[in-house]
Design a protein around this motif. Structure first.
Motif, PDB file in Angstrom:
ATOM      1  N   LEU A  71       0.814  -1.216   0.000  1.00 41.68           N
ATOM      2  CA  LEU A  71       0.000   0.000   0.000  1.00 41.68           C
ATOM      3  C   LEU A  71       0.849   1.269   0.000  1.00 41.68           C
ATOM      4  O   LEU A  71       2.029   1.249   0.365  1.00 41.68           O
ATOM      5  CB  LEU A  71      -0.926  -0.001   1.224  1.00 41.68           C
ATOM      6  N   ASP A  72       0.221   2.365  -0.402  1.00 42.20           N
ATOM      7  CA  ASP A  72       0.896   3.663  -0.393  1.00 42.20           C
ATOM      8  C   ASP A  72       1.478   3.963   0.977  1.00 42.20           C
ATOM      9  O   ASP A  72       0.948   3.537   2.010  1.00 42.20           O
ATOM     10  CB  ASP A  72      -0.098   4.771  -0.766  1.00 42.20           C
ATOM     11  N   GLY A  85       6.931  -7.088  -4.892  1.00 38.51           N
ATOM     12  CA  GLY A  85       7.352  -5.801  -5.436  1.00 38.51           C
ATOM     13  C   GLY A  85       6.210  -5.120  -6.161  1.00 38.51           C
ATOM     14  O   GLY A  85       5.617  -5.688  -7.068  1.00 38.51           O
ATOM     15  N   MET A  86       5.878  -3.894  -5.742  1.00 35.13           N
ATOM     16  CA  MET A  86       4.767  -3.149  -6.343  1.00 35.13           C
ATOM     17  C   MET A  86       5.224  -2.050  -7.288  1.00 35.13           C
ATOM     18  O   MET A  86       4.416  -1.337  -7.864  1.00 35.13           O
ATOM     19  CB  MET A  86       3.897  -2.539  -5.233  1.00 35.13           C
ATOM     20  N   GLU A 139       6.018  10.517 -14.175  1.00 33.89           N
ATOM     21  CA  GLU A 139       4.832  11.058 -14.849  1.00 33.89           C
ATOM     22  C   GLU A 139       4.466  10.224 -16.065  1.00 33.89           C
ATOM     23  O   GLU A 139       3.286   9.940 -16.313  1.00 33.89           O
ATOM     24  CB  GLU A 139       5.101  12.505 -15.262  1.00 33.89           C
ATOM     25  N   SER A 140       5.471   9.799 -16.817  1.00 30.70           N
ATOM     26  CA  SER A 140       5.232   8.995 -18.010  1.00 30.70           C
ATOM     27  C   SER A 140       4.581   7.659 -17.645  1.00 30.70           C
ATOM     28  O   SER A 140       3.636   7.213 -18.313  1.00 30.70           O
ATOM     29  CB  SER A 140       6.560   8.749 -18.734  1.00 30.70           C
ATOM     30  N   ALA A 141       5.081   7.021 -16.582  1.00 31.32           N
ATOM     31  CA  ALA A 141       4.524   5.726 -16.177  1.00 31.32           C
ATOM     32  C   ALA A 141       3.072   5.869 -15.744  1.00 31.32           C
ATOM     33  O   ALA A 141       2.197   5.101 -16.191  1.00 31.32           O
ATOM     34  CB  ALA A 141       5.357   5.140 -15.038  1.00 31.32           C
ATOM     35  N   TYR A 142       2.774   6.844 -14.899  1.00 33.91           N
ATOM     36  CA  TYR A 142       1.411   6.980 -14.392  1.00 33.91           C
ATOM     37  C   TYR A 142       0.443   7.481 -15.463  1.00 33.91           C
ATOM     38  O   TYR A 142      -0.757   7.180 -15.412  1.00 33.91           O
ATOM     39  CB  TYR A 142       1.392   7.894 -13.158  1.00 33.91           C
ATOM     40  N   ARG A 143       0.953   8.209 -16.434  1.00 31.48           N
ATOM     41  CA  ARG A 143       0.098   8.623 -17.552  1.00 31.48           C
ATOM     42  C   ARG A 143      -0.389   7.401 -18.318  1.00 31.48           C
ATOM     43  O   ARG A 143      -1.550   7.322 -18.727  1.00 31.48           O
ATOM     44  CB  ARG A 143       0.873   9.577 -18.460  1.00 31.48           C
ATOM     45  N   ARG A 198      -5.545  -2.768  -8.834  1.00 32.53           N
ATOM     46  CA  ARG A 198      -5.025  -1.932  -7.743  1.00 32.53           C
ATOM     47  C   ARG A 198      -3.549  -1.656  -7.988  1.00 32.53           C
ATOM     48  O   ARG A 198      -2.822  -2.510  -8.496  1.00 32.53           O
ATOM     49  CB  ARG A 198      -5.209  -2.622  -6.389  1.00 32.53           C
ATOM     50  N   TYR A 199      -3.100  -0.468  -7.609  1.00 38.36           N
ATOM     51  CA  TYR A 199      -1.681  -0.134  -7.743  1.00 38.36           C
ATOM     52  C   TYR A 199      -1.323   0.963  -6.755  1.00 38.36           C
ATOM     53  O   TYR A 199      -2.194   1.695  -6.269  1.00 38.36           O
ATOM     54  CB  TYR A 199      -1.356   0.313  -9.172  1.00 38.36           C
ATOM     55  N   ARG A 200      -0.055   1.033  -6.435  1.00 35.98           N
ATOM     56  CA  ARG A 200       0.429   2.111  -5.575  1.00 35.98           C
ATOM     57  C   ARG A 200       0.547   3.389  -6.391  1.00 35.98           C
ATOM     58  O   ARG A 200       0.978   3.366  -7.548  1.00 35.98           O
ATOM     59  CB  ARG A 200       1.779   1.746  -4.949  1.00 35.98           C
ATOM     60  N   ARG A 201       0.193   4.493  -5.761  1.00 39.23           N
ATOM     61  CA  ARG A 201       0.221   5.791  -6.440  1.00 39.23           C
ATOM     62  C   ARG A 201       1.438   6.627  -6.043  1.00 39.23           C
ATOM     63  O   ARG A 201       1.518   7.805  -6.418  1.00 39.23           O
ATOM     64  CB  ARG A 201      -1.075   6.562  -6.144  1.00 39.23           C
ATOM     65  N   ASP A 202       2.361   6.002  -5.293  1.00 35.81           N
ATOM     66  CA  ASP A 202       3.513   6.762  -4.803  1.00 35.81           C
ATOM     67  C   ASP A 202       4.854   6.125  -5.173  1.00 35.81           C
ATOM     68  O   ASP A 202       5.846   6.332  -4.484  1.00 35.81           O
ATOM     69  CB  ASP A 202       3.421   6.928  -3.286  1.00 35.81           C
ATOM     70  N   ILE A 203       4.882   5.353  -6.263  1.00 35.19           N
ATOM     71  CA  ILE A 203       6.152   4.775  -6.692  1.00 35.19           C
ATOM     72  C   ILE A 203       7.102   5.917  -7.095  1.00 35.19           C
ATOM     73  O   ILE A 203       6.753   6.754  -7.926  1.00 35.19           O
ATOM     74  CB  ILE A 203       5.963   3.790  -7.869  1.00 35.19           C
ATOM     75  N   GLY A 204       8.259   5.943  -6.495  1.00 32.75           N
ATOM     76  CA  GLY A 204       9.244   6.988  -6.768  1.00 32.75           C
ATOM     77  C   GLY A 204       9.165   8.189  -5.861  1.00 32.75           C
ATOM     78  O   GLY A 204      10.071   9.030  -5.871  1.00 32.75           O
TER      79      GLY A 204
END
Length: 425
Positions: free
Chosen positions: A217-218, A227-228, A391-395, A406-412
């Motif tokens: 989780l975030d 690994g998320m 930004e490119s990945a989340y776009r 489901r995915y984490r929104r805080d990778i990096g």
């Protein structure tokens, strides 16, 4: 060359795609592969642990080279079996793969060769381990000795958590015979770094460093997973620290394995903790990390195939391994509930709109893709800077959909804080 790649996850898809770009690659087989691996012919009826079946298949198809990627077939000795059959293979021998196959062996190996690691105790009896945790310093780290799908590590912050963790591993045998022994380690603090490296047993050439995000989780909360998400390179791994790790950890590991008659050829993964007392080894893996490979390999400028062949044949050099400038970010899209119980079988849409997607828990039915595992996809973004890569990945993540995704929104996010001087760096 006709090449087989053993495995079925996102890591194997990243390896396949890199090999597919090689001008010397004529035909690729993914064994067993998954429904999203369009670069290869998949062999779904053949398990990665079926050593006899893989050797037979490799002979029948007259494969020129086999890349053994997952831990289980490596620890079982698939590379040895293939080489004995006259089929060149990438990966360590069974004796060298013990570096991952037994955490007890790895800890004792590091102690013998003066490689910095956490203090530890080994227990083969549950009662003795329970007695020890009653007055040891907390928190502690409890590890199943053998392979456990990346989930055999428990960080216990209380004695109750430690008791429950020990019972699940040694009492309930959650990981089977992998829990016959446990390693109880001191808890280390500091930034974590993953360093994958190529080695031919004599020389070692590190790949770009990376930062994995293990928690579900975030905010680095929830249970540990395989690994998320991951970013590369890791901003904590400076040239100075890399030089220290090369002299104190990487080279002593390769030399120590050679001295013990366990020459390591293949990909050696170093899980490192940059503690206040200096870099220390958390774990070794005897293969490419997952999802680290999905972030690192897209930044490889060189042809992967000659690098792998040089690890197998000898003659590895730094000149063979060249990297692109820039950064990458991989975000894992998982089935809700992972790493616990989850539902799958849902149609996946939008992947063709993304620049770089690696398939993991995916199956194909009538030309359509469906989720079939806990970690389903890895969406990768690259850029000149880390913020651009994120930004490119989340776009592209926003373009993909499957039910229960489901995915984490805080990778990096932590890497960005570290680059800004936060978190004590």
């Amino acid at each position: 060359m006709k090449i087989g790649v053993i495995g079925s996850g996102g890591r194997e898809h990243a390896i396949l795609r890199a090999l597919w770009r090689s001008p010397d690659c004529e035909k690729l087989y993914a064994i067993p592969g998954n429904g999203g691996m369009s670069e290869a012919e998949t062999v779904p009826g053949l398990k990665a642990s079926d050593l006899d079946g893989i050797v037979k298949f490799s002979r029948e198809k007259e494969l020129d080279y086999v890349v053994v990627s997952p831990d289980e077939p490596l620890v079982l000795g698939l590379v040895d079996r293939l080489m004995e059959a006259g089929i060149p293979a990438f990966g360590p021998s069974r004796s060298a793969a013990l570096l991952e196959g037994s955490k007890v062996f790895a800890k004792e190996f590091m102690k013998r060769h003066g490689i910095p690691s956490a203090d530890y105790r080994v227990f083969s009896e549950l009662s003795e381990a329970e007695k020890y945790i009653e007055d040891c310093e907390l928190p502690i780290v409890i590890k199943a000795d053998g392979l456990a799908l990346g989930k055999g590590v428990i960080i216990a912050k209380s004695r109750e958590e430690a008791r429950i963790g020990l019972w699940s591993i040694m009492g309930e045998k959650k990981f089977g015979h992998s829990g016959d022994r446990v390693v109880v380690e001191e808890y280390l603090e500091g930034p974590e770094v993953s360093v994958l490296s190529f080695t031919d047993g004599e020389r070692i050439v590190p790949m770009l460093s990376s930062m994995d995000h293990k928690r579900a989780l975030d905010g680095d909360l929830g249970p540990n997973t395989g690994g998320m998400g991951v970013i590369a390179p890791n901003p904590c791994y400076t040239e100075e620290i890399a030089g220290e790790c090369m002299e104190r950890i990487l080279l002593p590991t390769i030399r120590g394995m050679k001295e013990e008659g366990r020459i390591f050829r293949g990909c050696l993964y170093f899980g490192l903790m940059l503690s206040r007392k200096g870099p220390k080894v958390i774990e070794y893996n005897c293969r490419f990390g997952d999802p680290e490979a999905q972030a690192v390999l897209p930044l490889l400028r060189s042809d992967l195939l000659p690098i792998l062949l040089s690890c197998t044949r000898g003659g590895l050099s730094e000149e063979l391994v060249r990297w692109k400038a820039g950064h990458s970010c991989c975000v894992i899209l998982a089935s809700d509930g992972y790493p616990g119980a989850f539902e799958s079988g849902y149609e996946i849409t939008g992947t063709k709109l993304c620049r770089e997607v690696y398939m993991a828990g995916v199956e194909r039915k009538e030309g359509r893709l469906f989720s079939s595992g806990g970690r389903v996809l890895g969406v990768v973004g690259t850029g000149e800077s880390l913020p651009e890569a994120i930004e490119s990945a989340y776009r592209d993540v926003e373009k993909v959909y499957f039910k229960n995704m489901r995915y984490r929104r805080d990778i990096g996010a932590r890497a960005l804080r570290l680059m800004g001087g936060e978190d004590g760096i």
